[in-house]
Enzyme design. Structure first.
Site, short mmCIF file in Angstrom:
data_model
loop_
_atom_site.label_atom_id
_atom_site.label_comp_id
_atom_site.label_asym_id
_atom_site.label_seq_id
_atom_site.Cartn_x
_atom_site.Cartn_y
_atom_site.Cartn_z
N ASP A 10 69.89 -17.85 -11.94
CA ASP A 10 69.54 -19.17 -11.40
C ASP A 10 70.53 -19.47 -10.26
O ASP A 10 71.30 -18.60 -9.85
CB ASP A 10 69.52 -20.25 -12.50
CG ASP A 10 70.90 -20.56 -13.07
OD1 ASP A 10 71.89 -19.89 -12.68
OD2 ASP A 10 71.01 -21.47 -13.91
N CYS A 67 73.69 -16.78 -15.20
CA CYS A 67 73.57 -18.22 -14.94
C CYS A 67 74.98 -18.79 -14.93
O CYS A 67 75.92 -18.03 -14.67
CB CYS A 67 72.63 -18.90 -15.95
SG CYS A 67 73.14 -18.82 -17.68
N THR A 69 76.83 -19.95 -17.44
CA THR A 69 77.59 -19.43 -18.59
C THR A 69 77.02 -18.14 -19.17
O THR A 69 77.69 -17.49 -19.98
CB THR A 69 77.57 -20.46 -19.73
OG1 THR A 69 76.20 -20.69 -20.10
CG2 THR A 69 78.21 -21.78 -19.31
N HIS A 100 76.08 -0.62 -30.95
CA HIS A 100 75.55 -1.09 -32.23
C HIS A 100 74.24 -1.87 -32.12
O HIS A 100 73.47 -1.88 -33.07
CB HIS A 100 76.58 -1.98 -32.94
CG HIS A 100 77.72 -1.22 -33.53
ND1 HIS A 100 78.53 -1.73 -34.52
CD2 HIS A 100 78.19 0.03 -33.28
CE1 HIS A 100 79.46 -0.83 -34.85
NE2 HIS A 100 79.28 0.24 -34.10
N ASN A 101 74.04 -2.57 -30.99
CA ASN A 101 72.89 -3.49 -30.90
C ASN A 101 71.81 -3.02 -29.94
O ASN A 101 70.77 -3.67 -29.82
CB ASN A 101 73.36 -4.89 -30.47
CG ASN A 101 74.56 -5.37 -31.25
OD1 ASN A 101 75.64 -5.57 -30.69
ND2 ASN A 101 74.41 -5.54 -32.55
N ARG A 134 72.73 4.48 -38.55
CA ARG A 134 72.61 3.31 -39.43
C ARG A 134 72.30 2.03 -38.66
O ARG A 134 71.77 1.07 -39.22
CB ARG A 134 73.88 3.14 -40.27
CG ARG A 134 75.10 2.71 -39.50
CD ARG A 134 76.33 2.67 -40.41
NE ARG A 134 77.47 2.02 -39.78
CZ ARG A 134 78.32 2.63 -38.94
NH1 ARG A 134 78.11 3.91 -38.60
NH2 ARG A 134 79.34 1.98 -38.43
N HIS A 135 72.63 2.02 -37.37
CA HIS A 135 72.38 0.82 -36.57
C HIS A 135 70.91 0.66 -36.19
O HIS A 135 70.45 -0.44 -35.93
CB HIS A 135 73.24 0.85 -35.30
CG HIS A 135 74.68 1.00 -35.60
ND1 HIS A 135 75.42 -0.02 -36.19
CD2 HIS A 135 75.53 2.04 -35.46
CE1 HIS A 135 76.66 0.40 -36.38
NE2 HIS A 135 76.76 1.64 -35.94
N ARG A 138 68.97 -1.54 -38.64
CA ARG A 138 69.31 -2.96 -38.50
C ARG A 138 68.68 -3.56 -37.25
O ARG A 138 68.14 -4.68 -37.29
CB ARG A 138 70.83 -3.12 -38.46
CG ARG A 138 71.48 -2.75 -39.77
CD ARG A 138 72.95 -2.55 -39.65
NE ARG A 138 73.51 -2.07 -40.92
CZ ARG A 138 74.69 -1.49 -41.01
NH1 ARG A 138 75.45 -1.31 -39.94
NH2 ARG A 138 75.14 -1.07 -42.18
C1 RB5 Z 1 73.05 -24.84 -14.53
O1 RB5 Z 1 73.81 -25.94 -14.22
C2 RB5 Z 1 73.48 -24.29 -15.90
O2 RB5 Z 1 73.11 -25.18 -16.89
C3 RB5 Z 1 72.87 -22.93 -16.15
O3 RB5 Z 1 73.20 -22.08 -15.10
C4 RB5 Z 1 73.31 -22.22 -17.39
O4 RB5 Z 1 74.71 -22.13 -17.47
C5 RB5 Z 1 72.68 -22.58 -18.64
O5 RB5 Z 1 72.98 -22.01 -19.70
#
Ligand code: RB5
Length: 145
Positions: A10, A67, A69, A100-101, A134-135, A138
């Site tokens: 984004d 994004c 976070t 593992h995932n 084994r993974h 799961r």
């Molecule tokens: C955008 O501000 C922010 O909410 C988005 O990029 C993201 O971090 C959401 O999880």
């Protein structure tokens, strides 16, 4: 033929997306940019769903979602059947998400992870194979109805 990697972000992940594209291309790998294509505000679930669907349909092998976070992208991508999206901000988690995932999407936050760490995370994630064994049982138990 299945292509290598698709990436999406984004607006909050736009700059890091550009740097990762350059980095991956410098290694001679193919990477498809699924947008967003400017820093105008947009909705991460739209990008996440698009990238996740393309991986679920075997059009691309692996996906990267950025994004602010990494959290919103991972929540949205994991709603798609067959997607195992790991939100990661360290190299150990990146490696374990493959071993593992069998993660097929990695999510990072531009507001959390610096450029050099992001490159290290991408390197280890792209170069680590699933251990299976084994993974596998799961991972197969994780299903979206
Ligand atoms: C955008 O501000 C922010 O909410 C988005 O990029 C993201 O971090 C959401 O999880």
């Amino acid at each position: 033929m299945q292509k290598d990697i698709i990436i999406g972000s984004d607006h909050a992940g736009y700059d890091l997306k550009g740097k990762i594209i350059q980095y991956i291309e410098s290694k001679g790998l193919d990477i498809q940019d699924a947008g967003t294509y400017s820093k105008d505000s947009c909705d991460y679930p739209v990008i996440a769903k698009n990238v996740a669907n393309k991986i679920a349909q075997n059009e691309y092998k692996r996906g990267i979602l950025i994004c602010g976070t990494g959290i919103g992208m991972s929540i949205a991508a994991n709603k798609v059947k067959g997607i195992r999206a790991a939100v990661v901000s360290d190299t150990c988690s990146a490696k374990m998400s493959r071993l593992h995932n069998n993660s097929n999407i990695i999510c990072m936050g531009e507001r959390i992870v610096g450029e050099e760490l992001a490159k290290d995370i991408i390197d280890i994630w792209l170069n680590t194979e699933f251990l299976a064994g084994r993974h596998e049982k799961r991972v197969n138990m994780i299903e979206v109805d």
